[in-house]
Design an enzyme around this catalytic site. Structure first.
Site, mmCIF file in Angstrom:
data_model
loop_
_atom_site.group_PDB
_atom_site.id
_atom_site.type_symbol
_atom_site.label_atom_id
_atom_site.label_comp_id
_atom_site.label_asym_id
_atom_site.label_seq_id
_atom_site.Cartn_x
_atom_site.Cartn_y
_atom_site.Cartn_z
ATOM 1 N N HIS A 1 -0.924 8.844 -0.342
ATOM 2 C CA HIS A 1 -1.828 8.765 -1.503
ATOM 3 C C HIS A 1 -3.302 8.796 -1.079
ATOM 4 O O HIS A 1 -4.144 8.119 -1.675
ATOM 5 C CB HIS A 1 -1.565 7.493 -2.322
ATOM 6 C CG HIS A 1 -0.207 7.447 -2.956
ATOM 7 N ND1 HIS A 1 0.035 7.843 -4.251
ATOM 8 C CD2 HIS A 1 0.999 7.059 -2.460
ATOM 9 C CE1 HIS A 1 1.328 7.682 -4.525
ATOM 10 N NE2 HIS A 1 1.932 7.216 -3.456
ATOM 11 N N ASN B 1 3.973 5.550 -10.284
ATOM 12 C CA ASN B 1 3.898 7.002 -10.102
ATOM 13 C C ASN B 1 4.075 7.704 -11.435
ATOM 14 O O ASN B 1 4.429 7.067 -12.427
ATOM 15 C CB ASN B 1 5.018 7.476 -9.160
ATOM 16 C CG ASN B 1 4.667 7.277 -7.686
ATOM 17 O OD1 ASN B 1 3.508 7.105 -7.334
ATOM 18 N ND2 ASN B 1 5.669 7.307 -6.840
ATOM 19 N N HIS C 1 -1.729 -3.638 -4.452
ATOM 20 C CA HIS C 1 -0.657 -4.353 -3.761
ATOM 21 C C HIS C 1 0.392 -4.751 -4.794
ATOM 22 O O HIS C 1 0.064 -5.449 -5.771
ATOM 23 C CB HIS C 1 -1.264 -5.592 -3.083
ATOM 24 C CG HIS C 1 -0.305 -6.374 -2.249
ATOM 25 N ND1 HIS C 1 0.943 -5.911 -1.903
ATOM 26 C CD2 HIS C 1 -0.406 -7.612 -1.684
ATOM 27 C CE1 HIS C 1 1.550 -6.814 -1.155
ATOM 28 N NE2 HIS C 1 0.759 -7.850 -1.014
HETATM 29 FE FE1 HDE Z 1 3.418 3.279 -1.997
HETATM 30 N N1 HDE Z 1 2.102 2.941 -0.482
HETATM 31 N N2 HDE Z 1 4.935 2.805 -0.774
HETATM 32 N N3 HDE Z 1 4.789 3.798 -3.434
HETATM 33 N N4 HDE Z 1 1.945 3.835 -3.207
HETATM 34 C C1 HDE Z 1 0.769 3.099 -0.553
HETATM 35 O O1 HDE Z 1 -0.838 1.591 0.207
HETATM 36 C C2 HDE Z 1 4.822 2.175 0.415
HETATM 37 C C3 HDE Z 1 6.133 3.677 -3.349
HETATM 38 C C4 HDE Z 1 2.042 4.153 -4.519
HETATM 39 O O2 HDE Z 1 -4.234 4.469 -5.306
HETATM 40 C C5 HDE Z 1 0.057 2.577 0.648
HETATM 41 O O3 HDE Z 1 -3.049 1.216 0.041
HETATM 42 C C6 HDE Z 1 6.121 1.844 0.931
HETATM 43 C C7 HDE Z 1 6.736 3.786 -4.641
HETATM 44 C C8 HDE Z 1 0.748 4.471 -5.047
HETATM 45 O O4 HDE Z 1 -4.551 3.096 -3.638
HETATM 46 C C9 HDE Z 1 1.183 1.946 1.488
HETATM 47 C C10 HDE Z 1 7.021 2.313 0.027
HETATM 48 C C11 HDE Z 1 5.701 3.986 -5.503
HETATM 49 C C12 HDE Z 1 -0.133 4.319 -3.974
HETATM 50 C C13 HDE Z 1 2.398 2.281 0.655
HETATM 51 C C14 HDE Z 1 6.274 2.908 -1.050
HETATM 52 C C15 HDE Z 1 4.491 3.995 -4.737
HETATM 53 C C16 HDE Z 1 0.643 3.917 -2.844
HETATM 54 C C17 HDE Z 1 -0.815 3.573 1.344
HETATM 55 C C18 HDE Z 1 8.526 2.266 0.098
HETATM 56 C C19 HDE Z 1 5.747 4.211 -7.007
HETATM 57 C C20 HDE Z 1 -1.624 4.571 -3.993
HETATM 58 C C21 HDE Z 1 -2.216 3.051 1.250
HETATM 59 C C22 HDE Z 1 9.040 0.952 0.222
HETATM 60 C C23 HDE Z 1 6.355 3.139 -7.754
HETATM 61 C C24 HDE Z 1 -2.374 3.361 -4.396
HETATM 62 C C25 HDE Z 1 -2.127 1.879 0.439
HETATM 63 C C26 HDE Z 1 -3.844 3.663 -4.453
HETATM 64 C C27 HDE Z 1 0.104 3.630 -1.589
HETATM 65 C C28 HDE Z 1 3.617 1.910 1.044
HETATM 66 C C29 HDE Z 1 6.898 3.527 -2.150
HETATM 67 C C30 HDE Z 1 3.209 4.197 -5.343
HETATM 68 C C31 HDE Z 1 1.260 2.365 2.914
HETATM 69 C C32 HDE Z 1 6.389 1.143 2.238
HETATM 70 C C33 HDE Z 1 8.216 3.668 -4.981
HETATM 71 C C34 HDE Z 1 0.419 4.890 -6.459
HETATM 72 O O5 HDE Z 1 1.047 0.564 1.541
#
Ligand code: HDE
Length: 702
Positions: free
Chosen positions: A74, A148, A339
């Site tokens: 993202h 999402n 978070h």
């Molecule tokens: Fe994320 N995801 N994600 N994700 N995600 C990040 O956080 C992660 C997942 C989503 O505009 C990271 O600050 C793991 C699902 C959005 O700042 C990180 C898993 C969904 C955004 C991270 C998922 C999301 C992130 C990268 C699987 C939809 C952007 C930088 C367990 C429900 C937020 C950060 C923004 C961002 C980890 C799966 C949505 C690395 C480990 C499912 C919208 O923390």
């Protein structure tokens, strides 16, 4: 022992010493005024630069440290501020979260939309999932709904996330391709992880190509839990529905927009907010009583599943409006830190293994991205609620904590901060027992039924797009074996789908159906079932040149603007145009700086000289032909019809002053003051339809 310093006296002295802020001179970081910043300090005019030049060194050193790591996923995003307000207190039976239940309170929000795979500078209109992350600054603390634009995810357990992300990101040897899933490692991974297939279908659908962030749905994805004052839990799924309807671009268009305007979605959000067209979504919830936990043929904890809306309706509970652009992209959009574990009283987690992993990951990732544990003090992350704790020091500490005590329990600091005796977060008292075990529940094992449900729910056009998307993506996969494995998987979803994809990519179609299609569908999944027949904020290009019928052109533009559309006059050159009829007209833009893919519709007014000039201009002819290919609404009046003929578009064109509408093309021979209302009305209706799907020109051969 009490604090010996008198903080108030000190602040007063400082205030007296402070220089008035409004002089605005350039200074160093230390506040020393600078009168020369174009030449470094040197020994003689042609001599070496001196180390003593603290201003030059400070300036360059700061520059050297301007970048922070981009988000690991993202990375590319755009954000805006706004507010959320619940419609009423109807959720009070389910949750103690004030922002969901007190209609008197308008809660400030910041929303960041994003793509997933691309780097921070990648194009907006790639085929990808879009992030839809909302921070609610509530009086009970910050709540983050990090969702999402698709309601399911690729994997069931977060431990696979690094594998999934490594597979979709550019390949390690050459860092190619940027922001695309159309490459071997992505398809290798998903073909070996059948749990990803439901989401893969969403990714191949039009959902992955939003026309605008303002026109896409958002989903919390996981099943969360609402908790009421009695401690009773209720399962909940969160939905955002855009007031403007859910609309997408075409794939061919996306690829072209990526070159013509890589900031397409970001610009759209920014421009609309600047123009006062504030984007709006309705928040909806699907509620499931705890007693119903096992009433479904899938597991509520499985994030690769939806609860079909026909089974559990989405209840509207409030609205969100985005009405302010950030002042500084880096400070706000880049530094915002979401978070999933930022929850407030009344909202809690479930044991969804994907959510559990996210609850670890988001805090962890900010520590490296934002350089230490004090990022919650950055302006965009600061709660509006009061913050008191004993956490101290660390990189980037902004607060000057006063007092002697930074521990609990204390008597020297008067016992402060005290433990809350009301309004505290109470973890839902879920009963848990079990053996430590690495094993996915049996209830997570059906990977195909909902993929089939999604496929069955598509309109004909949407299904065509899915087939075309699979053919495109797999057509870029070098390993034939991987292509064949994907087709095998698709055969578990729908035999015909597998066959049609196979045909396009030179792989043998599976001989037999493995799983008969269950035939069920969920109409709410089709975007075409969520029409919103408005032209509000749609962008319409009017092609004009010297000699244009300015009266007719203005009449059309005014009528469309009255209905909320944005109209721009595009001409081969800037500056005033002579008018064949009416007052001279000043175009908004030069035609060759724009392209039809940046607009929703195009109109060509009358004016024989104007139309002659446009017909001889390759940009103008291509503009119309391309809009036609992309099934956009087109209108031509009077001699404007000649440009349609030149571009080789439209089956049937009006001969006289009557209005003819054929497959999204509206024509009339009338011009100037005689243009009938029906012409404008029909054009507006075709724009509101989004696309004339019956004249799609790039459908996949059946
Ligand atoms: Fe994320 N995801 N994600 N994700 N995600 C990040 O956080 C992660 C997942 C989503 O505009 C990271 O600050 C793991 C699902 C959005 O700042 C990180 C898993 C969904 C955004 C991270 C998922 C999301 C992130 C990268 C699987 C939809 C952007 C930088 C367990 C429900 C937020 C950060 C923004 C961002 C980890 C799966 C949505 C690395 C480990 C499912 C919208 O923390």
């Amino acid at each position: 022992m009490a604090d010996r310093r008198n903080p108030d006296v000190k602040d007063e002295q400082l205030d007296r010493a402070r220089v008035p802020a409004d002089e605005g001179y350039l200074t160093t970081q230390q506040g020393v005024r600078v009168d020369h910043t174009d030449d470094a300090l040197t020994a003689g005019e042609r001599g070496p630069t001196l180390l003593e030049d603290f201003h030059a060194r400070e300036k360059i050193t700061h520059f050297d440290h301007e970048r922070i790591p981009e988000r690991v996923v993202h990375a590319r995003g755009a954000g805006a501020y706004g507010f959320f307000e619940p419609y009423d207190d109807s959720l009070a039976r389910y949750t103690t979260a004030e922002f969901l239940t007190d209609p008197q309170v308008r809660v400030p929000v910041f929303v960041r939309f994003s793509t997933v795979a691309g780097s921070r500078g990648s194009a907006d209109t790639v085929r990808d999932v879009r992030g839809f992350a909302t921070k609610f600054y509530t009086r009970q603390g910050n709540y983050d709904l990090v969702g999402n634009n698709m309601p399911v995810f690729f994997i069931q357990d977060g431990i696979k996330f690094p594998d999934f992300v490594h597979a979709v990101k550019p390949e390690p040897p050459n860092e190619i391709p940027q922001a695309q899933s159309a490459h071997d490692t992505f398809w290798d991974f998903v073909s070996l992880q059948p749990e990803s297939l439901h989401m893969v279908l969403w990714l191949m659908s039009d959902r992955a190509l939003p026309r605008s962030y303002r026109m896409m749905q958002g989903f919390g994805v996981h099943t969360f839990r609402l908790v009421n004052a009695e401690g009773r839990g209720t399962f909940v799924k969160f939905h955002w529905k855009p007031v403007l309807g859910t609309h997408s671009l075409l794939w061919d268009e996306c690829q072209k927009v990526a070159g013509k305007d890589p900031d397409f979605n970001r610009r759209d959000l920014w421009d609309c907010i600047e123009a006062g067209h504030f984007p709006e979504w309705e928040l909806g919830v699907q509620l499931v009583e705890e007693s119903e936990e096992f009433a479904f043929d899938f597991d509520l904890l499985d994030p690769t599943k939806i609860i079909p809306e026909e089974q559990v309706p989405v209840q509207p509970v409030g609205r969100m409006v985005l009405d302010r652009n950030p002042d500084n992209f880096f400070a706000e959009t880049e530094q915002i830190a979401f978070h999933t574990a930022n929850v407030v009283p009344g909202i809690d987690f479930t044991n969804d293994p994907l959510l559990q992993a996210r609850n670890f990951s988001y805090l962890d990732t900010q520590l490296i991205r934002l350089g230490g544990p004090n990022f919650a003090q950055l302006p965009v992350n600061r709660p509006v609620a009061d913050v008191h704790h004993n956490q101290r020091d660390g990189y980037g500490q902004q607060a000057i904590h006063k007092g002697q005590t930074s521990y609990f329990k204390n008597s020297l600091g008067g016992g402060c901060p005290a433990l809350a005796d009301s309004g505290a977060f109470a973890h839902y008292a879920e009963k848990v027992e079990g053996h430590k075990i690495r094993k996915r529940s049996e209830s997570f094992q059906d990977h195909y039924s909902q993929a089939t449900l999604f496929w069955n729910s598509m309109s004909e056009v949407e299904a065509e797009h899915i087939v075309a998307a699979f053919r495109f993506e797999l057509g870029k996969v070098v390993e034939r074996e991987v292509r064949a494995r994907v087709v095998d998987r698709l055969n578990h979803i729908d035999h015909r789908l597998a066959g049609r994809v196979a045909e396009g990519i030179g792989v043998s179609a599976p001989a037999a159906e493995v799983t008969p299609n269950h035939g069920r569908s969920s109409p709410a999944l089709s975007q075409l079932n969520q029409p919103n027949l408005t032209i509000d904020t749609r962008k319409i290009a009017v092609l004009v040149a010297d000699g244009v019928d300015a009266t007719g052109a203005r009449r059309l533009a005014d009528a469309l603007r009255e209905r909320g559309a944005e109209v721009e006059f595009l001409a081969p050159h800037e500056g005033e145009l002579t008018a064949g009829h009416g007052d001279p007209l000043v175009p908004d833009r030069q035609l060759n700086t724009m392209a039809s893919v940046l607009y929703d519709a195009v109109a060509i007014p009358c004016g024989p000289d104007s139309v002659r000039a446009l017909s001889g201009d390759g940009y103008a002819v291509h503009f119309v032909a391309e809009a036609y290919k992309h099934a956009k609404a087109i209108a031509a009046s009077g001699s404007g019809r000649e440009l349609l003929r030149k571009a080789g578009v439209a089956e049937r064109i009006a001969d006289g002053t009557e209005v003819v509408t054929e497959q999204g093309v509206v024509t009339t021979g009338a011009a100037e003051n005689t243009i009938p209302d029906e012409y404008v009305d029909s054009f507006a209706a075709e724009i509101a339809n989004h696309r004339a799907w019956d004249r799609q020109t790039d459908a996949v051969p059946a």
